[in-house]
Design a protein around this motif. Structure first.
Motif, PDB file in Angstrom:
ATOM      1  N   LEU A  58       0.710  -1.366  -0.145  1.00  0.00           N
ATOM      2  CA  LEU A  58      -0.291   0.010   0.055  1.00  0.00           C
ATOM      3  C   LEU A  58       0.985   1.112   0.225  1.00  0.00           C
ATOM      4  O   LEU A  58       1.698   1.510   0.917  1.00  0.00           O
ATOM      5  N   THR A  59       0.540   2.227  -0.916  1.00  0.00           N
ATOM      6  CA  THR A  59       1.164   3.211  -0.807  1.00  0.00           C
ATOM      7  C   THR A  59       0.241   4.725  -0.260  1.00  0.00           C
ATOM      8  O   THR A  59      -1.154   4.418  -0.293  1.00  0.00           O
ATOM      9  N   GLY A  60       0.995   6.019  -0.676  1.00  0.00           N
ATOM     10  CA  GLY A  60      -0.485   7.274  -0.708  1.00  0.00           C
ATOM     11  C   GLY A  60      -0.842   7.552  -1.244  1.00  0.00           C
ATOM     12  O   GLY A  60      -1.047   8.677  -1.600  1.00  0.00           O
ATOM     13  N   ASP A  61      -0.776   7.249  -2.752  1.00  0.00           N
ATOM     14  CA  ASP A  61      -1.003   7.991  -3.950  1.00  0.00           C
ATOM     15  C   ASP A  61      -2.399   7.649  -4.098  1.00  0.00           C
ATOM     16  O   ASP A  61      -3.636   6.867  -3.827  1.00  0.00           O
ATOM     17  N   ALA A  62      -3.191   8.654  -4.600  1.00  0.00           N
ATOM     18  CA  ALA A  62      -4.561   8.599  -4.369  1.00  0.00           C
ATOM     19  C   ALA A  62      -5.266   7.532  -5.961  1.00  0.00           C
ATOM     20  O   ALA A  62      -6.499   7.023  -5.340  1.00  0.00           O
ATOM     21  N   PHE A  63      -4.419   7.294  -6.549  1.00  0.00           N
ATOM     22  CA  PHE A  63      -5.029   5.843  -7.371  1.00  0.00           C
ATOM     23  C   PHE A  63      -3.640   4.765  -6.961  1.00  0.00           C
ATOM     24  O   PHE A  63      -2.773   4.988  -7.378  1.00  0.00           O
ATOM     25  N   GLN A  64      -4.088   3.553  -7.255  1.00  0.00           N
ATOM     26  CA  GLN A  64      -3.136   2.217  -6.302  1.00  0.00           C
ATOM     27  C   GLN A  64      -3.590   1.067  -7.531  1.00  0.00           C
ATOM     28  O   GLN A  64      -4.887   0.976  -7.110  1.00  0.00           O
ATOM     29  N   ASN A  65      -2.958   0.381  -8.031  1.00  0.00           N
ATOM     30  CA  ASN A  65      -3.312  -1.165  -8.316  1.00  0.00           C
ATOM     31  C   ASN A  65      -1.882  -2.076  -8.551  1.00  0.00           C
ATOM     32  O   ASN A  65      -1.464  -1.682  -8.905  1.00  0.00           O
ATOM     33  N   PHE A  66      -2.563  -3.023  -8.025  1.00  0.00           N
ATOM     34  CA  PHE A  66      -1.610  -3.834  -7.669  1.00  0.00           C
ATOM     35  C   PHE A  66      -2.637  -4.869  -7.537  1.00  0.00           C
ATOM     36  O   PHE A  66      -3.125  -5.497  -7.154  1.00  0.00           O
TER      37      PHE A  66
END
Length: 596
Positions: free
Chosen positions: A397-405
């Motif tokens: 998990l990151t602090g980006d507004a949009f993230q997909n993994f």
């Protein structure tokens, strides 16, 4: 002092007259709405839009159902009677919720293999256009009388693809007359609404039987009987001139035989709505309204202006509110259809602490949790993961507004057992907290791991087999050889792939021998025999050979598999044995002569 009495009388009379005028004006206004063709046409178009939306919703539900594992598995393999009962019960619940008459699944040959109506199962409906359309384009639709049920139906179809590439067609049957029920109140005062097929056969919600739009046309009836669209029923005629149906479908509105007819296409080429209005109906109604308005409008025009403005403003607000509510309802329905119809588990979480807000039934099945006994809503998503995978998930998990993994991990089911899954996680944050959320697709890997294990086991058996194994395409071009082939022939896999097995020919067998072999395997039969071949060094060797043809689901030959065992030593021993036998026979023959 008595002067106010006439004034009071006039005031009371004016109030009563005003009240009577308001009531009469309101009544006439309602009649005007009822009898005005423009208003009727508007209401008809609104109802036609509602019918179209209902069909779109049912089409969407059918498409979602085609991805259901129950349906896909039924197409992949033969289900037991117990499983069929379970799937049929599931489909019956969908029937009740959505309003289908029947749901049935057909294989690629048109045979019904599963249906909510047991009478359909085992029968072939491959001749129906909706079946052919779905196989060719992915979806189809058709209006016809049921071959088995003898009931009118609007058939919606969609193509289904199994996990092994097999095709089938999932069909939902609707009653088109129920779609016309919302239009039925308009069927009065010389105004009627009909459902129509592409070829001009009409039916009504409040009238039995089937009608041809035009006068009796033997060629048209012959075509209908030939394609079995309305098999076994009498088709009456509405009596309109020949050629008027084609003109109506082209122009959309015509006047014929003192009637005004309008054509509204709901499903192009399949299903339409036809309205028929008497030509003298509207002028007669408008004449009555003209007299009523001449009597009332002069006296109450000032009272009507605020009333009309108020009604218009209220109606505008009501329509906007109704449209907004319909859009919300449509979005909610689609969300639930996607959520519950997905073949994978699906979960929606809050963006800040990943607390579960919603989850589909498939996730409960994967985790073996009874939804009635305990909901996942309100639980942190990380609590569902195995201990060793919690930190791995949090570290991604990151602090980006949009993230997909994607993450391969294990979840813990209701029994405390680990379930291998693939988590496809997406975070979508915005400055507006209402549209910020996280979601994840959960793919159950248990079946995939078992299938992979079986494939590895089969591959190991082939690779380590002491028998020479050769796989060719239907033209005899080598596609695969195992290590035993290389050991026996001396040819490496790279040297023979793409070539014909004739490179091993020894010349010991005549042309008829090979012709008999190819005729046998190309006819789909197994061939077994002993073949003398020549290896890379030019040495002859003998093999006991079995060749099996491989067919696809359509019964077409695709490959040949040859399994061969080296019997050179055995052949040599047999030759020596035969030679010894001949020597002994010669000795015995000469010994007999000496004795005599």
């Amino acid at each position: 002092m008595k002067k106010p009495a006439p004034i009071c009388f006039i005031t009371i009379f004016a109030i009563l007259l005003l009240g009577a005028g308001v009531i009469l004006t309101y009544t006439n206004y309602e009649k005007f709405k009822e009898f005005s063709w423009q208003e009727i046409e508007q209401r008809l178009r609104e109802n036609e839009k509602t019918v179209r939306e209902r069909l779109d919703a049912r089409r969407f539900a059918l498409n979602m159902l085609s991805f259901n594992p129950y349906i896909v598995d039924s197409l992949s393999e033969e289900n037991s009677p117990q499983v069929k009962v379970k799937i049929r019960s599931y489909l019956l619940r969908i029937n009740q919720k959505i309003g289908f008459l029947a749901i049935f699944l057909m294989d690629e040959r048109g045979n019904c293999i599963l249906s909510t109506d047991k009478r359909f199962e085992g029968k072939n409906y491959g001749f129906r256009p909706y079946f052919k359309q779905a196989l060719k384009t992915g979806s189809g639709a058709y209006v016809a009388l049921g071959v088995t049920s003898k009931k009118l139906g609007l058939y919606l179809s969609t193509r289904v693809t199994s996990y092994f590439g097999r095709y089938g067609v999932l069909v939902a049957k609707l009653d088109p007359r129920t779609l016309l029920c919302s239009l039925a109140p308009l069927n009065s005062h010389g105004f009627s609404v009909w459902g129509a097929t592409y070829n001009g056969i009409l039916f009504s919600a409040d009238r039995d039987g089937f009608y041809s739009f035009e006068k009796e046309n033997p060629a048209q009836l012959k075509r209908i009987l030939r394609n079995r669209q309305f098999e076994g029923v009498e088709i009456k005629s509405l009596g309109f001139p020949r050629g008027s149906w084609l003109e109506l479908t082209r122009k959309g509105k015509i006047r014929v035989k003192s009637h005004q007819v309008e054509y509204l296409s709901v499903m192009p080429g399949v299903f339409a709505i036809v309205s028929i209005v008497s030509k003298d109906f509207l002028p007669l109604s408008l004449q009555m309204l003209r007299k009523a308005f001449l009597f009332t409008n002069g006296a109450f025009i000032l009272a009507l202006i605020p009333l009309i403005v108020g009604v218009f403003f209220f109606r505008r607000q009501y329509e906007d509110l109704l449209k907004e509510r319909q859009e919300k309802s449509k979005s909610q329905y689609r969300y639930q259809a996607v959520l519950q119809g997905n073949k994978d588990g699906f979960v929606v979480m809050s963006p800040d602490n990943l607390v579960i807000e919603d989850a589909n039934d498939r996730l409960y099945e994967i985790l073996g949790i009874d939804k009635d006994k305990g909901l996942l809503n309100g639980k942190p998503f990380c609590e569902l993961l195995a201990e060793e995978d919690k930190d791995r998930f949090k570290n991604r998990l990151t602090g980006d507004a949009f993230q997909n993994f994607e993450l391969q991990a294990c979840m813990v089911n209701g029994k405390g057992e680990k379930v291998p899954v693939i988590i496809d996680f997406t975070r979508h944050e915005s400055s507006d907290s209402i549209v910020s959320f996280c979601y994840a697709f959960i793919q159950d890997m248990r079946k995939g791991l078992k299938d992979a294990q079986k494939i590895r086991l089969l591959q190991t058996a082939v690779e380590q087999s002491g028998s020479s194994i050769v796989i060719t395409d239907k033209n005899g071009v080598i596609q695969y050889v195992n290590p035993a082939f290389t050991r026996i022939t001396g040819y490496s896999a790279e040297e023979v792939l793409g070539k014909n097995p004739k490179i091993l020919k020894s010349g010991r067998h005549d042309k008829a021998f090979y012709q008999e072999m190819w005729q046998t395997i190309k006819s789909g039969r197994l061939w077994h025999g002993r073949v003398c071949n020549k290896n890379k060094k030019g040495e002859f060797f003998w093999e006991d050979t079995t060749i099996a043809p491989v067919q696809d689901e359509k019964g077409q030959l695709t490959h040949f598999i040859a399994i061969k065992n080296d019997v050179t030593r055995l052949v040599e021993l047999e030759d020596k044995l035969n030679q010894k036998v001949k020597e002994l026979e010669g000795i015995m023959e000469h010994a007999g002569v000496g004795i005599a």
